[in-house]
Design an enzyme around this catalytic site. Structure first.
Site, short mmCIF file in Angstrom:
data_model
loop_
_atom_site.label_atom_id
_atom_site.label_comp_id
_atom_site.label_asym_id
_atom_site.label_seq_id
_atom_site.Cartn_x
_atom_site.Cartn_y
_atom_site.Cartn_z
N LYS A 216 0.84 -1.22 0.00
CA LYS A 216 0.00 0.00 0.00
C LYS A 216 0.86 1.25 0.00
CE LYS A 216 -1.95 -0.99 3.95
NZ LYS A 216 -1.30 -2.28 4.25
N ARG B 109 -9.40 1.36 8.50
CA ARG B 109 -8.98 -0.01 8.79
C ARG B 109 -10.07 -0.78 9.51
NH1 ARG B 109 -3.31 0.59 8.80
NH2 ARG B 109 -2.25 -1.41 8.94
N ARG C 143 11.89 -6.04 4.71
CA ARG C 143 11.60 -4.60 4.61
C ARG C 143 12.51 -3.80 5.53
NH1 ARG C 143 5.78 -2.19 5.34
NH2 ARG C 143 5.82 -3.40 7.27
N ARG D 159 11.30 -2.44 11.23
CA ARG D 159 10.26 -1.96 12.15
C ARG D 159 10.00 -2.97 13.26
NH1 ARG D 159 5.49 -0.08 8.19
NH2 ARG D 159 4.34 -1.32 9.70
N ARG E 142 -0.71 -9.26 13.01
CA ARG E 142 -1.23 -8.20 12.13
C ARG E 142 -2.10 -8.80 11.04
NH1 ARG E 142 4.14 -5.41 10.48
NH2 ARG E 142 2.87 -4.07 9.16
P1 AP5 Z 1 4.92 -1.64 1.82
O1 AP5 Z 1 4.65 -0.75 0.66
O2 AP5 Z 1 5.72 -1.09 2.95
O3 AP5 Z 1 3.56 -2.31 2.34
P2 AP5 Z 1 2.35 -1.74 3.17
O4 AP5 Z 1 1.12 -2.37 2.61
O5 AP5 Z 1 2.42 -0.26 3.26
O6 AP5 Z 1 2.68 -2.45 4.55
P3 AP5 Z 1 2.65 -1.89 6.03
O7 AP5 Z 1 3.36 -2.90 6.88
O8 AP5 Z 1 3.10 -0.49 6.10
O9 AP5 Z 1 1.16 -2.02 6.31
P4 AP5 Z 1 0.47 -2.05 7.61
O10 AP5 Z 1 -0.87 -1.92 7.07
O11 AP5 Z 1 0.64 -3.20 8.50
O12 AP5 Z 1 1.21 -0.90 8.44
P5 AP5 Z 1 0.85 0.60 8.76
O13 AP5 Z 1 2.08 1.38 8.80
O14 AP5 Z 1 -0.28 1.06 7.92
O15 AP5 Z 1 5.63 -2.95 1.25
C1 AP5 Z 1 6.05 -4.01 2.11
C2 AP5 Z 1 7.43 -4.53 1.67
O16 AP5 Z 1 7.32 -5.18 0.42
C3 AP5 Z 1 8.46 -3.41 1.46
O17 AP5 Z 1 9.71 -3.86 1.85
C4 AP5 Z 1 8.39 -3.15 -0.05
O18 AP5 Z 1 9.60 -2.63 -0.51
C5 AP5 Z 1 8.10 -4.53 -0.59
N1 AP5 Z 1 7.27 -4.49 -1.80
C6 AP5 Z 1 6.25 -3.62 -2.08
N2 AP5 Z 1 5.67 -3.92 -3.28
C7 AP5 Z 1 6.32 -5.03 -3.73
C8 AP5 Z 1 6.18 -5.87 -4.91
N3 AP5 Z 1 5.23 -5.61 -5.84
N4 AP5 Z 1 7.02 -6.92 -5.04
C9 AP5 Z 1 7.97 -7.18 -4.10
N5 AP5 Z 1 8.16 -6.45 -2.96
C10 AP5 Z 1 7.35 -5.39 -2.79
O19 AP5 Z 1 0.29 0.43 10.25
C11 AP5 Z 1 1.14 0.01 11.30
C12 AP5 Z 1 0.33 -0.10 12.59
O20 AP5 Z 1 -0.21 1.20 12.92
C13 AP5 Z 1 -0.88 -1.01 12.53
O21 AP5 Z 1 -0.56 -2.34 12.77
C14 AP5 Z 1 -1.76 -0.38 13.62
O22 AP5 Z 1 -1.33 -0.77 14.88
C15 AP5 Z 1 -1.49 1.11 13.47
N6 AP5 Z 1 -2.45 1.77 12.58
C16 AP5 Z 1 -2.18 2.42 11.40
N7 AP5 Z 1 -3.30 2.90 10.84
C17 AP5 Z 1 -4.32 2.56 11.68
C18 AP5 Z 1 -5.73 2.76 11.63
N8 AP5 Z 1 -6.33 3.39 10.61
N9 AP5 Z 1 -6.47 2.27 12.67
C19 AP5 Z 1 -5.89 1.63 13.71
N10 AP5 Z 1 -4.57 1.40 13.80
C20 AP5 Z 1 -3.77 1.86 12.79
MG MG Z 2 2.79 1.08 4.86
#
Ligand code: AP5
Ligand code: MG
Length: 213
Positions: A13, A88, A127, A160, A171
């Site tokens: 994402k 979410r 990552r 992370r 997660r």
């Molecule tokens: P990346 O682009 O980083 O993936 P992502 O979907 O952004 O993954 P996140 O881990 O950031 O998602 P998340 O939803 O768990 O975390 P968030 O920060 O939102 O890609 C992943 C890896 O793959 C990278 O290394 C990338 O380089 C690689 N990659 C990408 N595309 C690729 C491809 N096509 N092929 C190969 N490799 C590829 O949230 C973290 C925490 O915050 C949550 O767990 C929660 O506790 C809290 N939080 C955040 N938002 C909320 C909310 N709205 N409500 C409640 N809690 C929340």
């Molecule tokens: Mg992300």
């Protein structure tokens, strides 16, 4: 153009949201990045959010919704934005819908980046993230020019805390229970678009470009 990115943790994402933000000139808003930057700066919000994030749980809606609504009310969001990691939960989506309908506005697209759980687990361990500017790398697929250093801002890259294998499993579990129902929610509104997130990131982006035009 107002876009929501849906998908499991690690589906890409953030990677795609940045590319969308660059091409379509809209801000990239990641609630995860906002929380991580608060944790890094030791704010009260950061300390509270960390308790949940480190366990792979969602931060409570009360904390998350206010931050997001304040952010999208800022001037740079007038012509649209790409939301990454919000909503979410169904209640978060309903609050966003209500806030937008009060100003006669709506989300244009919910883009679901589809990646099976097996691929996710392999991706997360590789990552590396920059906690200063939010840039993301992968040690095999998208390595930084200099190992361990962010190409964009020159700061140190880290694994992370929530990318440890046991937390990733939590997660994913939380995603399936609390976030996946949003796919049906936006499908019912007729704005859901699903792209295959298992292919090369450039090809994922091409699929998104053909949706957004
Ligand atoms: P990346 O682009 O980083 O993936 P992502 O979907 O952004 O993954 P996140 O881990 O950031 O998602 P998340 O939803 O768990 O975390 P968030 O920060 O939102 O890609 C992943 C890896 O793959 C990278 O290394 C990338 O380089 C690689 N990659 C990408 N595309 C690729 C491809 N096509 N092929 C190969 N490799 C590829 O949230 C973290 C925490 O915050 C949550 O767990 C929660 O506790 C809290 N939080 C955040 N938002 C909320 C909310 N709205 N409500 C409640 N809690 C929340
Ligand atoms: Mg992300």
């Amino acid at each position: 153009m107002k876009i929501i990115m849906l998908g499991a943790p690690g589906a890409g994402k953030g990677t795609q949201a940045k590319m969308i933000a660059d091409k379509y000139n809209v801000p990239h808003i990641s609630t995860g990045d906002i929380f991580r930057s608060n944790i890094k700066n030791g704010t009260e919000l950061g300390m509270e959010a960390k308790k949940y994030m480190d366990q792979g749980l969602l931060v409570p809606d009360e904390l998350t919704v206010k931050i997001l609504l304040d952010r999208v009310a800022q001037d740079d969001c007038k012509n649209g934005y790409v939301l990454d990691g919000f909503p979410r939960t169904i209640p978060q989506a309903e609050v966003l819908d209500k806030a937008l309908s009060e100003i006669n506005d709506k989300i244009d697209y919910a883009i679901n980046v589809d990646v099976p759980d097996e691929n996710i687990i392999r991706r997360m361990g590789g990552r590396r993230a920059c906690l200063t500017c939010g840039a993301t790398y992968h040690i095999e697929h998208i390595p930084p020019k200099k190992e361990g250093i962010c190409d964009t801002c020159g700061k140190e890259l880290v694994l992370r805390d929530d990318d440890k294998p046991e937390t990733v499993a939590n997660r994913l579990d939380v995603y399936h229970k609390q976030t996946q129902p949003l796919i049906e929610f936006y499908s019912a509104k007729g704005i859901l678009k699903t792209v295959d997130g298992t292919v090369d990131m450039k090809d994922v982006f091409s699929a998104i470009e053909s949706i957004l035009g």
